[in-house]
Design a protein around this motif. Structure first.
Motif, PDB file in Angstrom:
ATOM      1  N   LEU A 300      87.696  34.778  42.737  1.00  0.00           N
ATOM      2  CA  LEU A 300      86.656  34.253  43.622  1.00  0.00           C
ATOM      3  C   LEU A 300      85.558  33.541  42.823  1.00  0.00           C
ATOM      4  CD1 LEU A 300      86.344  37.223  46.146  1.00  0.00           C
ATOM      5  CD2 LEU A 300      87.270  34.943  46.621  1.00  0.00           C
ATOM      6  N   GLU A 301      85.227  34.086  41.671  1.00  0.00           N
ATOM      7  CA  GLU A 301      84.213  33.471  40.808  1.00  0.00           C
ATOM      8  C   GLU A 301      84.701  32.133  40.273  1.00  0.00           C
ATOM      9  OE1 GLU A 301      82.242  34.442  36.451  1.00  0.00           O
ATOM     10  OE2 GLU A 301      82.751  36.115  37.775  1.00  0.00           O
ATOM     11  N   GLU A 302      85.991  32.077  39.914  1.00  0.00           N
ATOM     12  CA  GLU A 302      86.579  30.851  39.365  1.00  0.00           C
ATOM     13  C   GLU A 302      86.656  29.744  40.413  1.00  0.00           C
ATOM     14  OE1 GLU A 302      88.111  28.263  36.643  1.00  0.00           O
ATOM     15  OE2 GLU A 302      87.449  30.312  36.191  1.00  0.00           O
ATOM     16  N   THR A 303      87.025  30.097  41.626  1.00  0.00           N
ATOM     17  CA  THR A 303      87.262  29.100  42.675  1.00  0.00           C
ATOM     18  C   THR A 303      86.032  28.756  43.495  1.00  0.00           C
ATOM     19  OG1 THR A 303      87.899  30.847  44.232  1.00  0.00           O
ATOM     20  CG2 THR A 303      89.661  29.825  42.926  1.00  0.00           C
ATOM     21  N   LYS A 304      85.042  29.651  43.452  1.00  0.00           N
ATOM     22  CA  LYS A 304      83.837  29.505  44.278  1.00  0.00           C
ATOM     23  C   LYS A 304      84.153  29.557  45.779  1.00  0.00           C
ATOM     24  CE  LYS A 304      81.145  28.836  40.689  1.00  0.00           C
ATOM     25  NZ  LYS A 304      82.129  29.063  39.590  1.00  0.00           N
ATOM     26  N   VAL A 334     101.703  37.803  39.665  1.00  0.00           N
ATOM     27  CA  VAL A 334     102.981  37.249  39.212  1.00  0.00           C
ATOM     28  C   VAL A 334     103.056  35.788  39.609  1.00  0.00           C
ATOM     29  CG1 VAL A 334     105.493  37.367  39.421  1.00  0.00           C
ATOM     30  CG2 VAL A 334     104.143  39.482  39.410  1.00  0.00           C
ATOM     31  N   LEU A 335     103.403  34.931  38.667  1.00  0.00           N
ATOM     32  CA  LEU A 335     103.617  33.519  38.946  1.00  0.00           C
ATOM     33  C   LEU A 335     105.113  33.237  39.066  1.00  0.00           C
ATOM     34  CD1 LEU A 335     101.097  31.771  36.519  1.00  0.00           C
ATOM     35  CD2 LEU A 335     100.820  32.213  38.971  1.00  0.00           C
ATOM     36  N   LEU A 364     108.340  26.254  30.871  1.00  0.00           N
ATOM     37  CA  LEU A 364     107.882  26.822  32.141  1.00  0.00           C
ATOM     38  C   LEU A 364     108.128  28.329  32.174  1.00  0.00           C
ATOM     39  CD1 LEU A 364     106.858  26.560  35.046  1.00  0.00           C
ATOM     40  CD2 LEU A 364     109.200  26.029  35.745  1.00  0.00           C
ATOM     41  N   LYS A 365     109.301  28.724  31.740  1.00  0.00           N
ATOM     42  CA  LYS A 365     109.635  30.146  31.716  1.00  0.00           C
ATOM     43  C   LYS A 365     108.672  30.908  30.804  1.00  0.00           C
ATOM     44  CE  LYS A 365     113.483  33.308  30.758  1.00  0.00           C
ATOM     45  NZ  LYS A 365     114.886  33.414  30.274  1.00  0.00           N
ATOM     46  N   ALA A 366     108.361  30.319  29.649  1.00  0.00           N
ATOM     47  CA  ALA A 366     107.437  30.965  28.705  1.00  0.00           C
ATOM     48  C   ALA A 366     106.030  31.048  29.283  1.00  0.00           C
ATOM     49  CB  ALA A 366     107.424  30.198  27.384  1.00  0.00           C
ATOM     50  N   TYR A 367     105.616  30.011  30.002  1.00  0.00           N
ATOM     51  CA  TYR A 367     104.273  30.028  30.583  1.00  0.00           C
ATOM     52  C   TYR A 367     104.155  31.093  31.662  1.00  0.00           C
ATOM     53  CZ  TYR A 367     100.010  28.812  32.953  1.00  0.00           C
ATOM     54  OH  TYR A 367      98.758  28.896  33.505  1.00  0.00           O
ATOM     55  N   ILE A 368     105.121  31.178  32.532  1.00  0.00           N
ATOM     56  CA  ILE A 368     105.073  32.115  33.658  1.00  0.00           C
ATOM     57  C   ILE A 368     105.011  33.569  33.182  1.00  0.00           C
ATOM     58  CG2 ILE A 368     106.504  33.074  35.516  1.00  0.00           C
ATOM     59  CD1 ILE A 368     107.355  30.214  36.177  1.00  0.00           C
ATOM     60  N   PHE A 369     105.743  33.874  32.105  1.00  0.00           N
ATOM     61  CA  PHE A 369     105.844  35.257  31.650  1.00  0.00           C
ATOM     62  C   PHE A 369     104.474  35.805  31.233  1.00  0.00           C
ATOM     63  CE2 PHE A 369     106.649  38.555  28.437  1.00  0.00           C
ATOM     64  CZ  PHE A 369     107.478  39.388  29.169  1.00  0.00           C
ATOM     65  N   LEU A 376      96.555  30.414  36.070  1.00  0.00           N
ATOM     66  CA  LEU A 376      96.916  29.127  36.669  1.00  0.00           C
ATOM     67  C   LEU A 376      95.666  28.336  37.061  1.00  0.00           C
ATOM     68  CD1 LEU A 376      99.073  27.203  37.876  1.00  0.00           C
ATOM     69  CD2 LEU A 376      98.932  28.543  39.985  1.00  0.00           C
ATOM     70  N   LEU A 377      94.713  28.999  37.692  1.00  0.00           N
ATOM     71  CA  LEU A 377      93.490  28.328  38.143  1.00  0.00           C
ATOM     72  C   LEU A 377      92.653  27.831  36.963  1.00  0.00           C
ATOM     73  CD1 LEU A 377      92.563  30.821  40.995  1.00  0.00           C
ATOM     74  CD2 LEU A 377      93.175  28.408  41.307  1.00  0.00           C
ATOM     75  N   ARG A 378      92.636  28.586  35.877  1.00  0.00           N
ATOM     76  CA  ARG A 378      91.838  28.201  34.719  1.00  0.00           C
ATOM     77  C   ARG A 378      92.509  27.121  33.874  1.00  0.00           C
ATOM     78  NH1 ARG A 378      89.755  34.160  32.480  1.00  0.00           N
ATOM     79  NH2 ARG A 378      87.993  34.373  33.933  1.00  0.00           N
ATOM     80  N   ASP A 379      93.851  27.138  33.828  1.00  0.00           N
ATOM     81  CA  ASP A 379      94.569  26.272  32.892  1.00  0.00           C
ATOM     82  C   ASP A 379      94.799  24.854  33.391  1.00  0.00           C
ATOM     83  OD1 ASP A 379      94.689  28.401  31.182  1.00  0.00           O
ATOM     84  OD2 ASP A 379      96.767  28.944  31.662  1.00  0.00           O
ATOM     85  N   PHE A 380      94.762  24.641  34.709  1.00  0.00           N
ATOM     86  CA  PHE A 380      95.146  23.324  35.218  1.00  0.00           C
ATOM     87  C   PHE A 380      94.087  22.700  36.129  1.00  0.00           C
ATOM     88  CE2 PHE A 380      99.123  25.580  34.275  1.00  0.00           C
ATOM     89  CZ  PHE A 380      99.651  24.711  33.329  1.00  0.00           C
ATOM     90  N   LYS A 381      92.839  22.800  35.711  1.00  0.00           N
ATOM     91  CA  LYS A 381      91.750  22.147  36.427  1.00  0.00           C
ATOM     92  C   LYS A 381      91.869  20.638  36.238  1.00  0.00           C
ATOM     93  CE  LYS A 381      88.506  25.926  35.404  1.00  0.00           C
ATOM     94  NZ  LYS A 381      87.253  26.258  34.692  1.00  0.00           N
TER      95      LYS A 381
END
Length: 613
Positions: A300-304, A334-335, A364-369, A376-381
């Motif tokens: 909630l803090e990240e997304t406002k 879990v992603l 992708l597999k390595a990122y999800i793990f 996800l919210l922090r990494d792809f702004k």
């Protein structure tokens, strides 16, 4: 033979269409079409059935020369935890009510050589681990993909595949069956449906399609109208299930590990009083947990996002506040590939679009793990989305399943669990297991948890109480064997029993130590071997204890003992299986191939069972 305008009553356009279609039809389809066309010309016909049977004025009769499609339906299930089994039984019940003659069977009980005789086949199968068939589907899967698989031009089939999108090989076993049945000449009566962990809606869609495909809305459906219109007895008793969980009061919540242990294992006792819920040793219990409030707060803090804003959470139009939905409805720890693909539509960050490209599958597999929604919210702004937009791409939080650690005979109206607290650090942040840390840190006696029973008919005590059993369950894998021993003590079973237990340290990690010692003393448990890996310089595990006792171990197998494994599937279960083969090979004076055949025979005889996670 090609149709031509000069040798037929068709136009050139019709001839071209027919010449495209006819070579693609198998013999059964051509025969059916012939009957269908004949039936449409019969006097008095008002409608034609999918089966080629005509409904004439006032009665139902098969048109002369039409092909009759069998009303016999075979449903085969491959199930590890019981979901596929339950769905298969539900499909069978529905089809029987529609007038079909239904046979339901585990794949392990089905004789593969009789497959050629089956006309309508429904497959309900889960995918286990990394794309593997469940234990009771392995032999049938191998048969169908082997040289002895028959041609199946007369077969109509459909597959309901169960899986988990957090795994790379989502629904692979169901996909395997679907593609192979088609390759062998079968015809789909309804397209395969792939289900995620929240499978009810998808399974319902599949079953509706099956009913329509088999009945075509005519004769069989009409034949069952009397049943549908029969007076219904009002049901007053509440039935608790996955879709209607019981809120069970917590009676006890204890840490089983001693002071100084590297682990925290909770013993949870829940009340079933007034629920009418029953279970058997070997069953599992599902808990619908709540997410960590700290993680919810960080999102909630990240997304406002406004935590009190109302969002729609399902197709029925139900609403919750943003905070409530993140806490109790959506999976946020879990992603999955599907979530990242949907999320890419809401960001202009090129890195996410690149990550989900087909050639970057490994990245992708390595990122999800080990990552979650906050990552996800922090990494792809930057993100361009509302709370409703983003929450709609998440999947519903699945229940967490735990092997039941008690016998209801010994503990009326109670159920016990053994839950290992999961804590670890990854990608610069501390991570917690959703349900395990809920029970370890935030659940106290008097609180209530939404629960249901997950039947597991693949992990049962032998019907004959005199049959010997061998149990291998290190760590929390001990849980179902505690239920086995409680049950055997209550029922006075006389069969021999042998337990292999392991953990890190004898002093701090011997789970339920006094109970096991008492069962040995009282003769309920015949023999127990333990392995504590960190008490000596050289690590010793349960498989080492099996090897040390290989001669007696094999003797028990020769006497018909049933073998059980419960615990970690990635390492322990594989090592124990290999050790079992080694013992049989050595003590039975066999080749490895013969030892594998020996274990295969045990599986067919229902003497080899796994409950792994």
């Amino acid at each position: 033979m090609q149709l031509q305008v000069i040798n037929s009553p068709f136009s050139q356009e019709q001839v071209d269409l027919l010449n495209q279609l006819l070579p693609k039809l198998n013999e059964n389809q051509k025969y059916w079409l012939s009957g269908y066309l004949t039936g449409t010309q019969a006097p008095g016909v008002t409608s034609i059935q999918n089966s080629g049977e005509a409904i004439q004025a006032g009665n139902v009769s098969a048109t002369k020369g039409s092909a009759s499609i069998s009303k016999e339906v075979t449903i085969l299930f491959g199930s590890q935890t019981g979901n596929a089994h339950s769905l298969a039984e539900n499909a069978g019940k529905t089809l029987k009510e529609k007038g079909f003659d239904v046979t339901i069977s585990s794949m392990s009980d089905f004789k593969p050589n009789s497959l050629k005789k089956v006309k309508n086949l429904l497959i309900v199968v889960s995918t286990h681990g990394e794309g593997e068939p469940p234990d009771n589907a392995i032999a049938f899967h191998e048969f169908l993909h082997g040289r002895r698989a028959p041609k199946l031009e007369d077969l109509r089939f459909s597959v309901l595949a169960l899986g988990d999108t957090s795994y790379e090989f989502f629904c692979k076993t169901g996909i395997d069956f679907d593609q192979k049945l088609e390759a062998l000449g079968g015809t789909r009566l309804f397209d395969r449906v792939d289900c995620d962990v929240d499978f009810e809606e998808s399974a319902s869609k599949w079953l509706k399609g099956i009913v329509e495909g088999l009945t075509n809305g005519d004769q069989v459906a009409e034949a069952s109208d009397d049943k549908a219109q029969a007076p219904q007895v009002e049901q007053t008793e509440i039935v608790y299930s996955r879709t209607n969980p019981f809120h069970a009061e917590v009676l006890e919540n204890l840490n089983l590990n001693g002071r100084g242990s590297n682990k925290e294992t909770r013993h949870l006792e829940l009340s079933l009083e007034g629920s009418g819920i029953t279970y058997e040793p070997g069953d599992a219990l599902g808990i619908f947990p709540e997410n960590d409030p700290e993680l919810v707060g960080l999102i909630l803090e990240e997304t406002k996002w406004n935590p009190d804003e109302k969002v729609t959470i399902n197709k029925d139009g139900d609403t919750l506040t943003v905070k409530e939905s993140l806490t109790s409805y959506y999976e946020i720890t879990v992603l999955t590939k599907a979530v990242l693909e949907k999320a890419s539509a809401f960001t202009t960050n090129p890195d996410l679009a690149k990550l989900i490209e087909a050639e970057n599958r490994d990245q992708l597999k390595a990122y999800i793990f080990g990552r979650d929604l906050l990552d996800l919210l922090r990494d792809f702004k930057p993100w361009s989305l509302t709370a409703q937009d983003f929450l709609s791409i998440l999947r519903k939080m699945p229940a967490r399943l735990y092997s039941i650690a008690s016998s209801i005979e010994a503990n009326p109206e109670e159920v016990h669990l053994t839950i290992g607290a999961v804590r670890y650090e990854a990608h610069g942040r501390k991570r917690n297991g959703v349900c395990s840390i809920l029970t370890a840190e935030r659940v106290q006696p008097g609180d209530k948890l939404p629960i249901y029973i997950q039947k597991n008919k693949n992990f049962r005590l032998p019907e004959n109480p005199e049959t010997p059993i061998i149990m291998v369950g290190p760590g929390t894998g001990v849980a179902p064997f505690r239920s086995f021993m409680q049950e055997r003590e209550e029922t006075g079973a006389q069969g021999k029993s042998w337990m292999f237990f392991g953990d890190q340290h004898f002093v701090t990690d011997f789970l339920y130590q006094t109970e096991w010692q008492k069962w040995v003393k009282d003769g309920v448990l015949t023999k127990m071997d333990v392995a504590f890996s960190r008490d000596n310089e050289e690590k010793v595990y349960v498989q080492h204890r099996m090897l040390e006792n290989s001669k007696e171990f094999f003797q028990w197998l020769e006497e018909g003992a049933v073998f059980y494994i419960c615990g970690d599937k990635n390492y322990m279960a594989k090592d124990v299986h290999e050790t079992l083969l080694t013992i049989i090979e050595k003590e039975g004076n066999m080749t490895r191939e013969k030892a594998e055949e020996y274990v295969g025979a045990m599986k067919k005889q229902k003497r080899y069972h796994r409950d792994v996670y």
